[in-house]
Design an enzyme around this catalytic site. Structure first.
Site, PDB file in Angstrom:
ATOM      1  N   LYS A 113       0.880  -1.441   0.045  1.00 29.76           N
ATOM      2  CA  LYS A 113      -0.132   0.033  -0.079  1.00 29.76           C
ATOM      3  C   LYS A 113       0.736   1.330  -0.124  1.00 29.76           C
ATOM      4  O   LYS A 113       0.647   2.447  -0.634  1.00 29.76           O
ATOM      5  CB  LYS A 113      -1.118  -0.076   1.204  1.00 29.76           C
ATOM      6  CG  LYS A 113      -1.778   1.177   1.308  1.00 29.76           C
ATOM      7  CD  LYS A 113      -2.494   1.471   2.770  1.00 29.76           C
ATOM      8  CE  LYS A 113      -2.959   2.658   2.706  1.00 29.76           C
ATOM      9  NZ  LYS A 113      -3.390   3.104   4.204  1.00 29.76           N
TER      10      LYS A 113
ATOM     11  N   ASP B 163      -6.656  -0.086   0.409  1.00 27.82           N
ATOM     12  CA  ASP B 163      -6.686  -0.366   1.875  1.00 27.82           C
ATOM     13  C   ASP B 163      -8.237  -0.733   2.255  1.00 27.82           C
ATOM     14  O   ASP B 163      -9.080  -1.424   1.160  1.00 27.82           O
ATOM     15  CB  ASP B 163      -6.589   1.266   2.609  1.00 27.82           C
ATOM     16  CG  ASP B 163      -7.732   2.215   2.212  1.00 27.82           C
ATOM     17  OD1 ASP B 163      -8.617   1.790   1.514  1.00 27.82           O
ATOM     18  OD2 ASP B 163      -7.715   3.142   2.704  1.00 27.82           O
TER      19      ASP B 163
END
Length: 337
Positions: free
Chosen positions: A251, A270
């Site tokens: 991420k 996410d």
């Protein structure tokens, strides 16, 4: 005195762009009784800015600045000093170019929104309430260490940590309304051996090690020049190299690729993006407590297939639309109408 750049609200929405979780150095000021326009104060490019907008213009004031010091200042070439007696260090074109680069104003956002609406009904139903959201073109050093602070954290605490980094290791820009404002530190300042212990004492927890170790690794890899090399590489190769740094997972590496290295197809996944994907794009996604590597890549590849080379930008719009504070804003507006 306010200075102006022609820019319509359909091309830029300051609120969601600046406070939607891309950068953590902007804040909405309380409205003056004589002013209905929202104003945003923040540090970018070693400058303390105040921004507001009208239907047709982006307005800015500068309250403090440091001299141009680094090639990482958003790819703006070093200007000659201003010799006109202006209060600013450089000609006004320099500051306009900084803002244009930061907001990527060279890109016609209305055209892309139209293409993304044609690509999927979910975007079409969402976009009408979230126009003008831009992917910021950020300093990769600030972006990387800010997103290390973001791990398992919320925006107000991330902002607090980022300001602590700046106060402790950055150079002071100026004082404004009884507060001091600092530039983001150079990577070398975060690579010192004492940094981890100092940050742990200041509440950074396990992130302290990630910050010091990754800073040390970046210096060893060539510092700012290394980021320039990553920008020239293919997206997935740049992503893998970023994940070689301590504490940088998929991420965070995608956030850096998207917001600092011009890899606009990068999709940071996410919980918000996972939920959006499961509801509208991949309805057979497995229900898991955490996003596995396989699911992460499946979501990114599907959104890239639908939205193309700027998929990360389209995803940013969808991400903002799912944030609680913006949902509440648009709910209030609809009721008022």
């Amino acid at each position: 005195m306010w200075k102006e750049i022609c820019c319509s609200r359909s091309q830029l929405q300051l609120k969601a762009t600046l406070t939607g979780g891309q950068s953590f150095r902007w804040k909405l000021l309380e409205k003056d009784k004589d002013n209905d326009n929202e104003e945003y104060l923040g540090v970018m490019g070693n400058i303390l800015w105040l921004l507001r907008q009208t239907d047709t213009q982006l307005l800015y004031k500068i309250y403090g600045e440091l001299p141009y010091t680094s090639v990482r200042r958003l790819k703006i070439s070093c200007p000659d000093r201003d010799k006109t007696g202006n209060d600013l260090l450089y000609p006004v074109e320099y500051y306009e170019n900084l803002l244009k680069s930061y907001f990527r104003l060279n890109i016609n956002l209305e055209e892309y929104y139209s293409n993304w609406c044609d690509a999927h009904n979910h975007f079409k139903s969402t976009a009408k309430d979230f126009i003008g959201i831009r992917v910021l073109n950020q300093d990769p050093v600030e972006n990387l260490f800010s997103f290390i602070c973001s791990q398992n954290n919320h925006i107000s605490r991330i902002s607090s940590m980022v300001e602590k980094l700046c106060m402790k290791y950055g150079e002071k820009i100026c004082d404004f309304r009884d507060s001091a404002y600092y530039a983001f530190p150079d990577v070398e300042a975060l690579a010192g051996k004492s940094v981890e212990a100092d940050l742990r004492e200041n509440g950074f927890g396990y992130r302290a090690k990630f910050i010091q170790k990754s800073a040390q690794q970046i210096v060893e890899k060539g510092g700012l020049e290394w980021f320039g090399e990553l920008e020239k590489k293919e997206y997935k190769e740049a992503r893998e190299e970023l994940m070689s740094l301590t504490g940088i997972g998929p991420k965070v590496s995608d956030c850096i690729c998207l917001m600092s290295l011009d890899h606009l197809q990068a999709i940071p996944v996410d919980t918000h993006v996972y939920q959006i994907a499961g509801a509208f794009y991949l309805k057979k996604l497995p229900k898991t407590k955490s996003v596995t590597t396989r699911v992460y890549m499946e979501i990114g590849d599907e959104l890239r297939r639908i939205y193309g080379p700027f998929a990360g930008w389209a995803q940013t719009v969808l991400f903002c639309s799912d944030l609680r504070q913006f949902k509440a804003d648009h709910s209030r507006k609809r009721k008022a109408e």
